[in-house]
Design an enzyme around this catalytic site. Structure first.
Site, PDB file in Angstrom:
ATOM      1  N   ASP A 210       0.869  -1.177   0.000  1.00  0.00           N
ATOM      2  CA  ASP A 210       0.000   0.000   0.000  1.00  0.00           C
ATOM      3  C   ASP A 210       0.906   1.226   0.000  1.00  0.00           C
ATOM      4  O   ASP A 210       1.505   1.584   1.015  1.00  0.00           O
ATOM      5  CB  ASP A 210      -0.898  -0.040   1.243  1.00  0.00           C
ATOM      6  CG  ASP A 210      -1.715   1.239   1.424  1.00  0.00           C
ATOM      7  OD1 ASP A 210      -1.549   2.178   0.626  1.00  0.00           O
ATOM      8  OD2 ASP A 210      -2.514   1.283   2.370  1.00  0.00           O
ATOM      9  N   GLN A 213       0.949   6.552   1.057  1.00  0.00           N
ATOM     10  CA  GLN A 213       1.732   7.645   1.662  1.00  0.00           C
ATOM     11  C   GLN A 213       3.169   7.665   1.150  1.00  0.00           C
ATOM     12  O   GLN A 213       3.851   8.676   1.308  1.00  0.00           O
ATOM     13  CB  GLN A 213       1.756   7.498   3.188  1.00  0.00           C
ATOM     14  CG  GLN A 213       0.387   7.503   3.859  1.00  0.00           C
ATOM     15  CD  GLN A 213      -0.258   8.881   3.914  1.00  0.00           C
ATOM     16  OE1 GLN A 213       0.405   9.907   3.750  1.00  0.00           O
ATOM     17  NE2 GLN A 213      -1.556   8.929   4.139  1.00  0.00           N
ATOM     18  N   LYS A 236      -3.770  12.185  -2.714  1.00  0.00           N
ATOM     19  CA  LYS A 236      -2.679  12.471  -1.760  1.00  0.00           C
ATOM     20  C   LYS A 236      -1.420  12.923  -2.511  1.00  0.00           C
ATOM     21  O   LYS A 236      -0.488  13.427  -1.919  1.00  0.00           O
ATOM     22  CB  LYS A 236      -2.360  11.232  -0.921  1.00  0.00           C
ATOM     23  CG  LYS A 236      -3.508  10.821   0.000  1.00  0.00           C
ATOM     24  CD  LYS A 236      -3.096   9.679   0.889  1.00  0.00           C
ATOM     25  CE  LYS A 236      -4.274   8.901   1.424  1.00  0.00           C
ATOM     26  NZ  LYS A 236      -5.014   9.566   2.488  1.00  0.00           N
TER      27      LYS A 236
HETATM   28  C1  LIG Z   1      -1.862   4.242   4.129  1.00  0.00           C
HETATM   29  C2  LIG Z   1      -3.195   4.458   3.505  1.00  0.00           C
HETATM   30  N1  LIG Z   1      -3.801   3.442   2.864  1.00  0.00           N
HETATM   31  C3  LIG Z   1      -4.984   3.592   2.258  1.00  0.00           C
HETATM   32  C4  LIG Z   1      -5.643   4.795   2.291  1.00  0.00           C
HETATM   33  C5  LIG Z   1      -6.963   4.909   1.597  1.00  0.00           C
HETATM   34  O1  LIG Z   1      -6.913   5.864   0.589  1.00  0.00           O
HETATM   35  P1  LIG Z   1      -8.267   6.185  -0.227  1.00  0.00           P
HETATM   36  O2  LIG Z   1      -9.272   6.600   0.813  1.00  0.00           O
HETATM   37  O3  LIG Z   1      -7.893   7.284  -1.137  1.00  0.00           O
HETATM   38  O4  LIG Z   1      -8.663   4.940  -0.886  1.00  0.00           O
HETATM   39  C6  LIG Z   1      -5.076   5.872   2.967  1.00  0.00           C
HETATM   40  C7  LIG Z   1      -5.781   7.165   3.079  1.00  0.00           C
HETATM   41  O5  LIG Z   1      -5.804   7.785   4.122  1.00  0.00           O
HETATM   42  C8  LIG Z   1      -3.811   5.704   3.579  1.00  0.00           C
HETATM   43  O6  LIG Z   1      -3.204   6.712   4.203  1.00  0.00           O
END
Ligand SMILES: Cc1ncc(COP(=O)(O)O)c(C=O)c1O
Length: 419
Positions: A210, A213, A236
Protein backbone atom coordinates in the site's frame (compact mmCIF):
# COMPACT_ATOMS: atom_id res chain seq x y z
CA UNK A 1 30.79 38.96 -28.62
CA UNK A 2 28.28 36.28 -27.62
CA UNK A 3 25.34 37.61 -25.68
CA UNK A 4 24.96 36.31 -22.11
CA UNK A 5 21.94 34.01 -21.94
CA UNK A 6 19.67 34.90 -19.03
CA UNK A 7 19.47 31.87 -16.73
CA UNK A 8 16.04 31.03 -15.35
CA UNK A 9 16.42 31.36 -11.58
CA UNK A 10 16.31 27.98 -9.85
CA UNK A 11 13.17 27.63 -7.73
CA UNK A 12 13.67 26.66 -4.09
CA UNK A 13 11.25 24.49 -2.11
CA UNK A 14 9.84 27.64 -0.50
CA UNK A 15 8.77 28.95 -3.92
CA UNK A 16 6.46 26.04 -4.67
CA UNK A 17 3.99 27.06 -1.96
CA UNK A 18 2.81 29.89 -4.20
CA UNK A 19 1.61 27.29 -6.73
CA UNK A 20 -1.19 26.30 -4.33
CA UNK A 21 -3.89 29.01 -4.40
CA UNK A 22 -5.79 27.64 -1.40
CA UNK A 23 -2.80 28.22 0.87
CA UNK A 24 -3.20 31.98 0.41
CA UNK A 25 -6.75 31.79 1.81
CA UNK A 26 -7.77 32.31 5.41
CA UNK A 27 -9.33 29.75 7.74
CA UNK A 28 -11.37 31.22 10.61
CA UNK A 29 -9.84 34.58 9.73
CA UNK A 30 -6.28 33.29 10.19
CA UNK A 31 -3.63 32.44 7.59
CA UNK A 32 -4.10 28.75 6.90
CA UNK A 33 -1.52 26.29 8.25
CA UNK A 34 -2.54 23.16 6.35
CA UNK A 35 -1.10 20.20 8.24
CA UNK A 36 -3.46 17.49 6.97
CA UNK A 37 -1.70 16.48 3.77
CA UNK A 38 -1.64 12.86 4.97
CA UNK A 39 -5.43 12.84 4.59
CA UNK A 40 -5.45 14.68 1.27
CA UNK A 41 -3.01 17.06 -0.41
CA UNK A 42 -3.89 20.51 -1.73
CA UNK A 43 -3.77 21.02 -5.50
CA UNK A 44 -1.33 23.17 -7.48
CA UNK A 45 -2.84 25.65 -9.95
CA UNK A 46 -1.46 23.64 -12.88
CA UNK A 47 -3.58 20.60 -11.93
CA UNK A 48 -6.68 22.77 -11.54
CA UNK A 49 -5.97 24.44 -14.90
CA UNK A 50 -5.37 21.14 -16.70
CA UNK A 51 -8.70 19.71 -15.60
CA UNK A 52 -10.55 22.92 -16.46
CA UNK A 53 -8.85 23.02 -19.84
CA UNK A 54 -9.93 19.47 -20.71
CA UNK A 55 -13.55 20.28 -19.88
CA UNK A 56 -13.48 23.63 -21.68
CA UNK A 57 -11.70 22.63 -24.86
CA UNK A 58 -11.90 18.95 -25.85
CA UNK A 59 -13.77 16.85 -23.28
CA UNK A 60 -15.45 13.68 -24.56
CA UNK A 61 -15.78 10.06 -23.54
CA UNK A 62 -12.72 7.98 -24.38
CA UNK A 63 -11.86 4.83 -26.37
CA UNK A 64 -15.05 4.89 -28.43
CA UNK A 65 -15.43 8.16 -30.31
CA UNK A 66 -14.15 8.55 -33.86
CA UNK A 67 -14.27 12.33 -33.62
CA UNK A 68 -11.43 14.71 -32.74
CA UNK A 69 -12.39 15.57 -29.15
CA UNK A 70 -12.68 11.92 -28.17
CA UNK A 71 -9.39 11.10 -29.83
CA UNK A 72 -7.51 13.94 -28.10
CA UNK A 73 -8.98 13.02 -24.72
CA UNK A 74 -8.22 9.32 -25.26
CA UNK A 75 -4.61 10.14 -26.15
CA UNK A 76 -4.21 12.34 -23.06
CA UNK A 77 -5.81 9.71 -20.84
CA UNK A 78 -3.67 6.84 -22.12
CA UNK A 79 -0.50 8.95 -21.91
CA UNK A 80 -1.02 9.05 -18.14
CA UNK A 81 -0.75 5.26 -18.00
CA UNK A 82 2.82 5.46 -19.36
CA UNK A 83 3.56 8.39 -17.08
CA UNK A 84 2.46 6.45 -14.00
CA UNK A 85 4.50 3.45 -15.15
CA UNK A 86 7.60 5.65 -15.42
CA UNK A 87 6.85 7.32 -12.07
CA UNK A 88 6.91 4.04 -10.10
CA UNK A 89 9.37 2.15 -12.32
CA UNK A 90 6.86 -0.29 -13.85
CA UNK A 91 7.96 -2.25 -16.91
CA UNK A 92 4.88 -1.55 -19.07
CA UNK A 93 1.93 0.84 -19.22
CA UNK A 94 -0.42 -2.16 -19.52
CA UNK A 95 0.38 -3.08 -15.93
CA UNK A 96 -1.22 0.17 -14.72
CA UNK A 97 -4.92 -0.08 -13.81
CA UNK A 98 -6.87 3.06 -12.99
CA UNK A 99 -9.17 2.68 -9.99
CA UNK A 100 -11.16 5.14 -7.88
CA UNK A 101 -8.53 5.16 -5.11
CA UNK A 102 -6.26 2.88 -3.07
CA UNK A 103 -9.30 1.35 -1.38
CA UNK A 104 -10.71 0.16 -4.70
CA UNK A 105 -7.27 -1.06 -5.83
CA UNK A 106 -6.92 -3.31 -2.77
CA UNK A 107 -10.53 -4.51 -3.06
CA UNK A 108 -9.82 -5.39 -6.70
CA UNK A 109 -6.88 -7.59 -5.72
CA UNK A 110 -8.78 -9.16 -2.81
CA UNK A 111 -11.89 -9.96 -4.85
CA UNK A 112 -10.15 -11.02 -8.06
CA UNK A 113 -6.81 -12.59 -7.10
CA UNK A 114 -7.80 -13.33 -3.49
CA UNK A 115 -10.93 -15.27 -4.42
CA UNK A 116 -8.99 -17.16 -7.07
CA UNK A 117 -6.09 -18.32 -4.92
CA UNK A 118 -7.48 -18.54 -1.36
CA UNK A 119 -9.19 -21.53 0.18
CA UNK A 120 -9.73 -22.98 3.66
CA UNK A 121 -6.36 -23.66 5.30
CA UNK A 122 -4.67 -20.71 3.56
CA UNK A 123 -3.85 -17.39 5.13
CA UNK A 124 -3.36 -13.73 4.37
CA UNK A 125 -0.78 -11.76 6.37
CA UNK A 126 -1.21 -8.04 7.09
CA UNK A 127 0.19 -5.81 9.85
CA UNK A 128 -1.14 -4.07 12.93
CA UNK A 129 -0.46 -0.62 11.45
CA UNK A 130 -2.69 -0.99 8.38
CA UNK A 131 -5.28 1.55 7.27
CA UNK A 132 -8.79 0.05 7.26
CA UNK A 133 -8.46 -0.04 3.45
CA UNK A 134 -5.84 -2.77 3.88
CA UNK A 135 -7.73 -4.70 6.57
CA UNK A 136 -11.42 -4.87 5.68
CA UNK A 137 -11.03 -6.13 2.04
CA UNK A 138 -8.96 -9.05 3.38
CA UNK A 139 -11.49 -9.80 6.12
CA UNK A 140 -14.22 -9.89 3.49
CA UNK A 141 -12.35 -12.27 1.20
CA UNK A 142 -11.24 -14.46 4.12
CA UNK A 143 -14.91 -14.68 5.14
CA UNK A 144 -15.81 -15.79 1.61
CA UNK A 145 -13.04 -18.35 1.17
CA UNK A 146 -12.44 -19.69 4.69
CA UNK A 147 -8.85 -18.39 4.70
CA UNK A 148 -7.38 -16.93 7.92
CA UNK A 149 -6.09 -13.40 8.53
CA UNK A 150 -2.79 -13.17 10.44
CA UNK A 151 -1.34 -9.95 11.81
CA UNK A 152 2.30 -8.85 12.21
CA UNK A 153 2.59 -6.82 15.45
CA UNK A 154 3.94 -3.29 15.83
CA UNK A 155 6.79 -2.55 18.28
CA UNK A 156 6.39 0.21 20.89
CA UNK A 157 8.33 2.68 18.73
CA UNK A 158 5.95 2.20 15.79
CA UNK A 159 8.21 -0.03 13.72
CA UNK A 160 7.12 -3.46 12.52
CA UNK A 161 8.30 -6.62 14.25
CA UNK A 162 10.16 -7.98 11.24
CA UNK A 163 10.86 -11.34 12.90
CA UNK A 164 7.09 -11.92 12.97
CA UNK A 165 6.98 -12.02 9.15
CA UNK A 166 9.32 -14.98 9.38
CA UNK A 167 7.09 -16.79 11.90
CA UNK A 168 3.76 -15.94 10.29
CA UNK A 169 4.56 -16.54 6.60
CA UNK A 170 4.31 -20.27 5.88
CA UNK A 171 3.62 -22.54 2.92
CA UNK A 172 -0.08 -21.77 3.48
CA UNK A 173 0.37 -18.02 3.08
CA UNK A 174 -0.96 -16.87 -0.28
CA UNK A 175 -0.92 -13.09 0.13
CA UNK A 176 1.01 -10.59 2.27
CA UNK A 177 -0.21 -7.00 2.18
CA UNK A 178 1.44 -4.17 4.11
CA UNK A 179 1.72 -0.42 4.19
CA UNK A 180 4.91 1.22 2.89
CA UNK A 181 4.58 4.39 5.00
CA UNK A 182 2.14 4.41 7.92
CA UNK A 183 -0.45 7.19 7.70
CA UNK A 184 -0.85 7.40 11.46
CA UNK A 185 2.71 6.80 12.73
CA UNK A 186 4.78 8.10 9.82
CA UNK A 187 6.96 4.96 10.00
CA UNK A 188 8.72 4.16 6.72
CA UNK A 189 8.70 0.37 6.50
CA UNK A 190 11.67 -1.42 4.88
CA UNK A 191 9.51 -2.76 2.04
CA UNK A 192 12.31 -4.45 0.10
CA UNK A 193 13.60 -6.26 3.18
CA UNK A 194 10.08 -7.37 4.22
CA UNK A 195 9.48 -8.80 0.75
CA UNK A 196 12.83 -10.60 0.82
CA UNK A 197 11.96 -12.15 4.20
CA UNK A 198 8.51 -13.27 3.01
CA UNK A 199 9.67 -14.62 -0.37
CA UNK A 200 12.52 -16.51 1.33
CA UNK A 201 9.90 -18.28 3.47
CA UNK A 202 7.50 -18.84 0.57
CA UNK A 203 8.55 -17.86 -2.97
CA UNK A 204 4.95 -18.25 -4.21
CA UNK A 205 3.48 -15.66 -1.88
CA UNK A 206 1.95 -12.58 -3.55
CA UNK A 207 3.15 -9.30 -2.04
CA UNK A 208 0.98 -6.17 -2.12
CA UNK A 209 2.37 -2.82 -0.98
CA UNK A 210 0.00 0.00 0.00
CA UNK A 211 1.93 3.00 -1.34
CA UNK A 212 -0.67 5.67 -0.52
CA UNK A 213 1.73 7.64 1.66
CA UNK A 214 5.04 6.54 0.13
CA UNK A 215 4.66 7.80 -3.45
CA UNK A 216 3.98 11.21 -1.96
CA UNK A 217 6.91 11.14 0.39
CA UNK A 218 9.87 10.20 -1.86
CA UNK A 219 11.12 8.23 -4.87
CA UNK A 220 9.57 4.76 -5.27
CA UNK A 221 10.69 2.01 -7.62
CA UNK A 222 8.50 -1.07 -7.56
CA UNK A 223 11.07 -3.22 -9.40
CA UNK A 224 13.61 -2.46 -6.70
CA UNK A 225 11.09 -3.15 -3.92
CA UNK A 226 10.21 -6.46 -5.57
CA UNK A 227 6.46 -6.45 -4.89
CA UNK A 228 3.72 -8.02 -7.04
CA UNK A 229 1.07 -5.32 -6.54
CA UNK A 230 1.41 -1.66 -5.60
CA UNK A 231 -1.52 0.66 -4.88
CA UNK A 232 -1.83 4.41 -4.42
CA UNK A 233 -4.39 7.16 -4.53
CA UNK A 234 -4.31 10.34 -6.64
CA UNK A 235 -5.63 12.87 -4.14
CA UNK A 236 -2.68 12.47 -1.76
CA UNK A 237 -0.25 13.03 -4.65
CA UNK A 238 -1.44 16.62 -5.30
CA UNK A 239 -3.89 15.25 -7.87
CA UNK A 240 -7.69 15.06 -7.87
CA UNK A 241 -9.99 12.75 -5.95
CA UNK A 242 -11.71 9.91 -7.80
CA UNK A 243 -8.59 8.35 -9.29
CA UNK A 244 -6.22 5.75 -7.91
CA UNK A 245 -3.70 3.29 -9.31
CA UNK A 246 -3.11 -0.41 -9.06
CA UNK A 247 0.11 -1.71 -10.53
CA UNK A 248 0.26 -5.50 -10.94
CA UNK A 249 2.82 -7.89 -12.38
CA UNK A 250 1.75 -8.73 -15.96
CA UNK A 251 1.80 -12.52 -15.46
CA UNK A 252 -0.49 -12.22 -12.42
CA UNK A 253 -2.87 -9.75 -14.10
CA UNK A 254 -3.18 -12.20 -16.96
CA UNK A 255 -4.41 -14.93 -14.59
CA UNK A 256 -6.85 -12.67 -12.71
CA UNK A 257 -10.56 -12.69 -13.57
CA UNK A 258 -12.39 -9.36 -13.94
CA UNK A 259 -13.54 -7.70 -10.73
CA UNK A 260 -16.48 -5.77 -12.16
CA UNK A 261 -18.34 -6.20 -15.45
CA UNK A 262 -19.63 -3.58 -17.87
CA UNK A 263 -18.71 -1.51 -20.88
CA UNK A 264 -15.17 -0.98 -22.22
CA UNK A 265 -13.78 -4.19 -20.70
CA UNK A 266 -15.30 -6.71 -23.11
CA UNK A 267 -14.28 -8.20 -26.44
CA UNK A 268 -17.67 -9.67 -27.30
CA UNK A 269 -20.95 -10.02 -25.44
CA UNK A 270 -23.79 -12.42 -26.15
CA UNK A 271 -26.49 -13.50 -23.73
CA UNK A 272 -24.77 -16.84 -23.46
CA UNK A 273 -21.19 -15.73 -22.92
CA UNK A 274 -18.87 -12.72 -22.68
CA UNK A 275 -15.19 -12.60 -23.55
CA UNK A 276 -12.94 -9.98 -22.01
CA UNK A 277 -10.14 -7.70 -23.17
CA UNK A 278 -6.64 -8.11 -21.79
CA UNK A 279 -5.43 -6.12 -18.77
CA UNK A 280 -5.69 -3.27 -17.99
CA UNK A 281 -9.03 -2.88 -19.85
CA UNK A 282 -10.33 -6.10 -18.25
CA UNK A 283 -10.27 -4.32 -14.86
CA UNK A 284 -11.66 -0.95 -15.95
CA UNK A 285 -15.37 -1.51 -16.46
CA UNK A 286 -17.45 1.55 -17.31
CA UNK A 287 -16.49 5.15 -18.01
CA UNK A 288 -13.39 5.96 -15.94
CA UNK A 289 -12.55 9.21 -14.16
CA UNK A 290 -11.32 10.74 -17.42
CA UNK A 291 -10.62 14.32 -16.34
CA UNK A 292 -9.21 13.15 -13.01
CA UNK A 293 -6.77 10.72 -14.64
CA UNK A 294 -5.49 13.53 -16.87
CA UNK A 295 -5.23 15.76 -13.77
CA UNK A 296 -3.21 13.04 -12.04
CA UNK A 297 -0.83 13.03 -15.00
CA UNK A 298 -0.20 16.74 -14.50
CA UNK A 299 0.30 16.21 -10.76
CA UNK A 300 2.96 13.59 -11.54
CA UNK A 301 4.69 15.96 -13.97
CA UNK A 302 4.57 18.62 -11.25
CA UNK A 303 6.16 16.56 -8.46
CA UNK A 304 8.70 15.08 -10.87
CA UNK A 305 9.61 18.61 -11.95
CA UNK A 306 10.46 19.38 -8.32
CA UNK A 307 12.08 15.98 -7.78
CA UNK A 308 10.84 13.34 -5.34
CA UNK A 309 14.22 13.28 -3.60
CA UNK A 310 14.02 17.04 -3.00
CA UNK A 311 10.49 16.64 -1.61
CA UNK A 312 11.67 13.87 0.74
CA UNK A 313 14.61 15.99 1.93
CA UNK A 314 12.31 18.97 2.55
CA UNK A 315 9.87 16.84 4.56
CA UNK A 316 12.69 15.31 6.59
CA UNK A 317 14.23 18.65 7.55
CA UNK A 318 10.80 20.10 8.39
CA UNK A 319 10.02 17.04 10.50
CA UNK A 320 13.26 17.47 12.47
CA UNK A 321 12.60 21.19 12.90
CA UNK A 322 9.02 20.54 14.06
CA UNK A 323 10.12 17.99 16.67
CA UNK A 324 12.56 20.55 18.12
CA UNK A 325 9.91 23.29 18.19
CA UNK A 326 7.25 21.00 19.69
CA UNK A 327 9.59 20.34 22.64
CA UNK A 328 8.40 23.73 23.93
CA UNK A 329 4.91 22.28 24.47
CA UNK A 330 4.76 20.27 27.71
CA UNK A 331 2.87 17.03 28.15
CA UNK A 332 3.00 15.56 24.62
CA UNK A 333 3.43 11.81 23.98
CA UNK A 334 4.42 10.77 20.47
CA UNK A 335 3.32 7.67 18.57
CA UNK A 336 5.80 6.47 15.95
CA UNK A 337 9.29 7.28 17.19
CA UNK A 338 11.29 4.89 15.03
CA UNK A 339 14.37 5.99 13.07
CA UNK A 340 12.83 6.09 9.58
CA UNK A 341 9.99 8.61 9.47
CA UNK A 342 8.03 10.55 6.87
CA UNK A 343 6.58 14.01 7.60
CA UNK A 344 3.83 12.74 9.92
CA UNK A 345 3.69 13.51 13.65
CA UNK A 346 1.09 11.76 15.82
CA UNK A 347 0.69 12.73 19.45
CA UNK A 348 -1.55 13.03 22.48
CA UNK A 349 -1.42 15.63 25.25
CA UNK A 350 -1.88 14.90 28.95
CA UNK A 351 -3.86 18.15 29.18
CA UNK A 352 -6.54 17.68 26.53
CA UNK A 353 -8.48 15.33 24.29
CA UNK A 354 -7.43 15.15 20.60
CA UNK A 355 -10.87 16.40 19.46
CA UNK A 356 -10.75 19.46 21.75
CA UNK A 357 -7.21 20.19 20.61
CA UNK A 358 -8.24 19.84 16.95
CA UNK A 359 -11.13 22.29 17.43
CA UNK A 360 -8.96 24.90 19.14
CA UNK A 361 -6.29 24.54 16.45
CA UNK A 362 -9.00 25.10 13.83
CA UNK A 363 -9.84 28.44 15.49
CA UNK A 364 -6.14 29.31 15.10
CA UNK A 365 -6.18 28.51 11.37
CA UNK A 366 -4.34 25.21 11.86
CA UNK A 367 -5.74 22.16 10.04
CA UNK A 368 -4.73 18.86 11.67
CA UNK A 369 -6.48 15.52 11.92
CA UNK A 370 -7.81 14.29 15.30
CA UNK A 371 -9.11 10.74 15.44
CA UNK A 372 -8.18 7.15 14.71
CA UNK A 373 -6.93 7.91 11.17
CA UNK A 374 -8.78 4.83 9.85
CA UNK A 375 -6.43 2.68 11.97
CA UNK A 376 -8.64 1.54 14.85
CA UNK A 377 -6.68 -1.71 15.51
CA UNK A 378 -3.46 0.32 15.74
CA UNK A 379 -5.09 2.72 18.21
CA UNK A 380 -6.20 -0.31 20.26
CA UNK A 381 -2.62 -1.59 20.25
CA UNK A 382 -1.53 1.66 21.91
CA UNK A 383 -4.56 1.72 24.23
CA UNK A 384 -5.86 5.04 22.88
CA UNK A 385 -8.93 5.90 20.83
CA UNK A 386 -7.40 8.83 18.95
CA UNK A 387 -4.32 10.96 18.37
CA UNK A 388 -3.68 14.40 16.91
CA UNK A 389 -1.84 14.10 13.59
CA UNK A 390 0.09 16.85 11.84
CA UNK A 391 1.25 15.82 8.36
CA UNK A 392 3.38 17.78 5.93
CA UNK A 393 3.47 18.25 2.19
CA UNK A 394 5.91 19.80 -0.24
CA UNK A 395 4.38 23.23 0.51
CA UNK A 396 4.61 23.02 4.32
CA UNK A 397 6.96 25.49 5.98
CA UNK A 398 8.28 26.81 9.29
CA UNK A 399 5.35 29.26 9.60
CA UNK A 400 2.98 26.27 9.66
CA UNK A 401 5.01 24.77 12.51
CA UNK A 402 5.03 28.08 14.40
CA UNK A 403 1.23 28.26 14.03
CA UNK A 404 0.92 24.67 15.29
CA UNK A 405 3.11 25.32 18.34
CA UNK A 406 1.30 28.59 19.17
CA UNK A 407 -2.07 26.86 18.73
CA UNK A 408 -1.05 24.03 21.05
CA UNK A 409 0.13 26.53 23.68
CA UNK A 410 -3.25 28.23 23.43
CA UNK A 411 -5.08 24.89 23.67
CA UNK A 412 -3.07 24.01 26.77
CA UNK A 413 -3.92 27.31 28.43
CA UNK A 414 -7.63 26.79 27.67
CA UNK A 415 -7.89 23.09 28.47
CA UNK A 416 -5.71 22.95 31.59
CA UNK A 417 -2.00 22.56 32.07
CA UNK A 418 -2.02 18.75 32.53
CA UNK A 419 -0.37 16.62 35.15
C1 LIG B 1 -1.86 4.24 4.13
C2 LIG B 1 -3.20 4.46 3.51
N1 LIG B 1 -3.80 3.44 2.86
C3 LIG B 1 -4.98 3.59 2.26
C4 LIG B 1 -5.64 4.80 2.29
C5 LIG B 1 -6.96 4.91 1.60
O1 LIG B 1 -6.91 5.86 0.59
P1 LIG B 1 -8.27 6.18 -0.23
O2 LIG B 1 -9.27 6.60 0.81
O3 LIG B 1 -7.89 7.28 -1.14
O4 LIG B 1 -8.66 4.94 -0.89
C6 LIG B 1 -5.08 5.87 2.97
C7 LIG B 1 -5.78 7.16 3.08
O5 LIG B 1 -5.80 7.78 4.12
C8 LIG B 1 -3.81 5.70 3.58
O6 LIG B 1 -3.20 6.71 4.20
Amino acid sequence: MAKAVAQKPQRTMADYRADFPILAKAMNGKPVAYLDTGASAQKPQIVIDTMKDVMETHYANIHRGLYEFSQITTTEFEAVRSKVAGFIGAGAADEIIFTRNTTEAINLVAQSWGRKVLQRGDDVVITEMEHHANIVPWQLVCGMTGAKLKVVPVNDDGTLNLAAFEHLVTDNTKIVSFVHVSNSLGTINPAKKIIEICKAKNPDVTMLVDGSQSVVHGPVNIQDIGCDFFAFTGHKLYGPTGVGVLWGRADILERMPPYQGGGDMIERVTFEKTSFKEAPAKFEAGTPAIVEVIGLGTAIDYVQGIGMAAIAAHEKSLFEYAMKELAAVPGLTYYGTGPEKAGIISFRADWGHPSDIGMILDQCGVAVRSGHHCCQPLMQRYGVEATVRASFGLYSNKDDIAALVAGLQKARSLLGSGT
